[in-house]
Design a protein around this motif. Sequence first.
Motif, PDB file in Angstrom:
ATOM      1  N   ALA A  93      18.774 -23.320  31.932  1.00  0.00           N
ATOM      2  CA  ALA A  93      18.403 -22.847  30.526  1.00  0.00           C
ATOM      3  C   ALA A  93      17.293 -21.698  30.322  1.00  0.00           C
ATOM      4  O   ALA A  93      17.241 -21.219  29.484  1.00  0.00           O
ATOM      5  CB  ALA A  93      17.711 -24.186  29.755  1.00  0.00           C
ATOM      6  N   PHE A 330      32.171 -31.530  29.231  1.00  0.00           N
ATOM      7  CA  PHE A 330      31.914 -30.996  30.708  1.00  0.00           C
ATOM      8  C   PHE A 330      33.016 -31.443  31.570  1.00  0.00           C
ATOM      9  O   PHE A 330      33.590 -32.620  31.375  1.00  0.00           O
ATOM     10  CB  PHE A 330      30.588 -31.412  31.052  1.00  0.00           C
ATOM     11  CG  PHE A 330      29.441 -30.691  30.419  1.00  0.00           C
ATOM     12  CD1 PHE A 330      28.590 -31.307  29.459  1.00  0.00           C
ATOM     13  CD2 PHE A 330      29.291 -29.345  30.550  1.00  0.00           C
ATOM     14  CE1 PHE A 330      27.561 -30.742  28.855  1.00  0.00           C
ATOM     15  CE2 PHE A 330      28.230 -28.487  29.827  1.00  0.00           C
ATOM     16  CZ  PHE A 330      27.410 -29.429  28.978  1.00  0.00           C
ATOM     17  N   LEU A 372      20.785 -35.276  35.822  1.00  0.00           N
ATOM     18  CA  LEU A 372      19.795 -35.812  34.971  1.00  0.00           C
ATOM     19  C   LEU A 372      20.295 -37.086  34.297  1.00  0.00           C
ATOM     20  O   LEU A 372      19.712 -38.247  34.399  1.00  0.00           O
ATOM     21  CB  LEU A 372      19.469 -34.961  33.767  1.00  0.00           C
ATOM     22  CG  LEU A 372      18.475 -35.380  32.623  1.00  0.00           C
ATOM     23  CD1 LEU A 372      17.341 -36.033  33.195  1.00  0.00           C
ATOM     24  CD2 LEU A 372      17.926 -34.200  31.742  1.00  0.00           C
TER      25      LEU A 372
HETATM   26  C1  EPZ Z   1      23.060 -28.041  25.968  1.00  0.00           C
HETATM   27  O1  EPZ Z   1      23.427 -27.404  27.179  1.00  0.00           O
HETATM   28  C2  EPZ Z   1      21.894 -29.126  26.718  1.00  0.00           C
HETATM   29  N1  EPZ Z   1      20.847 -28.271  27.483  1.00  0.00           N
HETATM   30  C3  EPZ Z   1      22.824 -30.089  27.441  1.00  0.00           C
HETATM   31  O2  EPZ Z   1      21.840 -31.140  27.770  1.00  0.00           O
HETATM   32  C4  EPZ Z   1      23.927 -30.572  26.458  1.00  0.00           C
HETATM   33  O3  EPZ Z   1      24.585 -31.550  27.461  1.00  0.00           O
HETATM   34  C5  EPZ Z   1      24.891 -29.464  26.017  1.00  0.00           C
HETATM   35  O4  EPZ Z   1      23.986 -28.590  25.300  1.00  0.00           O
HETATM   36  C6  EPZ Z   1      26.055 -30.077  24.976  1.00  0.00           C
HETATM   37  O5  EPZ Z   1      25.308 -30.669  24.108  1.00  0.00           O
HETATM   38  C7  EPZ Z   1      20.129 -27.750  26.657  1.00  0.00           C
HETATM   39  O6  EPZ Z   1      19.798 -27.578  25.603  1.00  0.00           O
HETATM   40  C8  EPZ Z   1      18.880 -27.085  27.656  1.00  0.00           C
HETATM   41  P1  EPZ Z   1      26.800 -25.860  25.594  1.00  0.00           P
HETATM   42  P2  EPZ Z   1      24.223 -25.956  26.998  1.00  0.00           P
HETATM   43  O7  EPZ Z   1      26.673 -24.339  25.847  1.00  0.00           O
HETATM   44  O8  EPZ Z   1      23.877 -25.196  25.966  1.00  0.00           O
HETATM   45  C9  EPZ Z   1      30.820 -24.259  27.169  1.00  0.00           C
HETATM   46  C10 EPZ Z   1      20.790 -32.409  29.377  1.00  0.00           C
HETATM   47  O9  EPZ Z   1      21.441 -33.485  29.950  1.00  0.00           O
HETATM   48  N2  EPZ Z   1      30.403 -22.775  27.221  1.00  0.00           N
HETATM   49  O10 EPZ Z   1      26.587 -26.298  24.422  1.00  0.00           O
HETATM   50  O11 EPZ Z   1      24.294 -25.124  28.402  1.00  0.00           O
HETATM   51  C11 EPZ Z   1      30.332 -25.142  28.247  1.00  0.00           C
HETATM   52  O12 EPZ Z   1      30.986 -25.077  29.412  1.00  0.00           O
HETATM   53  C12 EPZ Z   1      21.501 -31.156  29.194  1.00  0.00           C
HETATM   54  O13 EPZ Z   1      19.714 -32.647  28.745  1.00  0.00           O
HETATM   55  C13 EPZ Z   1      31.331 -21.703  27.254  1.00  0.00           C
HETATM   56  O14 EPZ Z   1      32.510 -22.101  27.654  1.00  0.00           O
HETATM   57  O15 EPZ Z   1      25.763 -26.530  26.705  1.00  0.00           O
HETATM   58  C14 EPZ Z   1      30.576 -26.499  27.688  1.00  0.00           C
HETATM   59  O16 EPZ Z   1      32.038 -26.882  28.074  1.00  0.00           O
HETATM   60  C15 EPZ Z   1      22.814 -31.178  29.932  1.00  0.00           C
HETATM   61  N3  EPZ Z   1      30.699 -20.588  27.404  1.00  0.00           N
HETATM   62  C16 EPZ Z   1      30.337 -26.243  26.160  1.00  0.00           C
HETATM   63  O17 EPZ Z   1      30.668 -25.000  25.874  1.00  0.00           O
HETATM   64  C17 EPZ Z   1      29.404 -20.469  27.131  1.00  0.00           C
HETATM   65  O18 EPZ Z   1      28.852 -19.315  26.975  1.00  0.00           O
HETATM   66  C18 EPZ Z   1      29.096 -26.584  25.464  1.00  0.00           C
HETATM   67  O19 EPZ Z   1      28.177 -26.123  26.339  1.00  0.00           O
HETATM   68  C19 EPZ Z   1      28.550 -21.577  26.581  1.00  0.00           C
HETATM   69  C20 EPZ Z   1      29.150 -22.754  26.726  1.00  0.00           C
END
Ligand code: EPZ
Length: 420
Positions: A93, A330, A372
């Motif tokens: 993050a 994921f 986590l």
């Molecule tokens: C946030 O992660 C949270 N972390 C995660 O919590 C949470 O699981 C996730 O959002 C989904 O709700 C924080 O807020 C610090 P995303 P983030 O970008 O932002 C894809 C925990 O346990 N994606 O919303 O990294 C990605 O692969 C953590 O506290 C792209 O493809 O998640 C995923 O499939 C784990 N390209 C989906 O989007 C990008 O540029 C959602 O990811 C960005 C994301």
Amino acid sequence: MDYLQLQNIDSLAGTIEISGAKNASLPLIAMTILAKKSVTITNLPQVADIRTLLKLLSNLGATVTFEGTKAVVDTSVLTQTKATYDIVKTMRASILVLGPILARFGHCEVSLPGGCAIGQRPIDLHLKALEQMGAHIEIKSGYIEATTPNGLQGCEIIFDKITVTGTANIVMAAVLAKGKTTLTNAAREPEVVQLCKILQKSGVRIDGIGTAILTIYGTDGKLLDIDSFDVIPDRIEAGTYLCAGAITQSEITLTHVEPKHLGSVLAKLEEMGNTFTLTENTITIHPAKEIKPVKLVTQEYPAFPTDMQAQFLALATQAHGVSIIEEKLFENRFMHVSELQRMGADITLNGHTATVNGKTALSGTDVMATDLRASSALVLAGLIAEGETNIHRIYHLDRGYVALEKKLEAVGAKIKRLKE
Ligand code: EPZ
């Protein structure tokens, strides 16, 4: 390294105070880069990820104090704009500093965060949006090198997928940009809403807060005056303890919680036979006599959160019947399954769908935390598994749960933190 040792218990009783939200705190700490003077943040959770991001900011030259749940961050004299691998590798993050640093200084280097246990975690959408705003981005020896020769320019951005930190990053970049940015398919998580509300309170015009279409009117480089604020309660910590009440069939009360942020979690727990008494900032669970099976699919807010999937999977092992749990966000977020199977759970994995046959008696053994939320699922299983459960590699747990073993011990759990 520490490990947690649990004995099974009959039930829990009492109240658990919920801490500030880790996933709200991280963007809010990055947001201090947009401030002209020091910012005071209270109700921060004392967890590793918060300390890591505060350390990153102090490595960039910020003056940072963090005592108890209060941090004071002064980024008025940042001396460098490079977030190095040693820090970023421990917490992906950290990417949240990219937008604000680039917007403020016109250049930024951030180590590529790399994947993590639960998946690839690409940041292509963050980078694509910044390029649309005029940034020039290169990837060189594992670093994102971003420059904006003429500053960031507001524009129309449509995210191919909903991304929580991607939305936060672009909102923060848009704040200092020239002109208006419209972000379509924005994340609506409460953590993103709080970031937008604080920016709005600091003088930034943002329309559509809480909806999928955000419009941010940039200040053209003018830094913000940000008043001190409290971080919102951690809805995932709260959901985890509600699952603890459900799996041990105990009546417990959570305080300092925001029930409005837990709509889909409460709905699914009700489907499983639990009922609740809610006030403005407390939730009391009245557990099901017999836990019913559940069907759930993880999706973006306000639908059922992926961060609660592992905990519900542990709970589903105690339901009478077949539960179906689909992980849609994921690609590898079922690592808790093999550990639960070692405890006796009857779970079949088929791609992104877990089929859980319950009710199965679990037996305590040595298990390993892998990420986590998987760690918290193993704690839930350990509360009711026959005999002793030892959970190793709980540094994962310490990233996002404040004093979990103390909070559970205070309501009657037999849980201890020991040294390997
Ligand atoms: C946030 O992660 C949270 N972390 C995660 O919590 C949470 O699981 C996730 O959002 C989904 O709700 C924080 O807020 C610090 P995303 P983030 O970008 O932002 C894809 C925990 O346990 N994606 O919303 O990294 C990605 O692969 C953590 O506290 C792209 O493809 O998640 C995923 O499939 C784990 N390209 C989906 O989007 C990008 O540029 C959602 O990811 C960005 C994301």
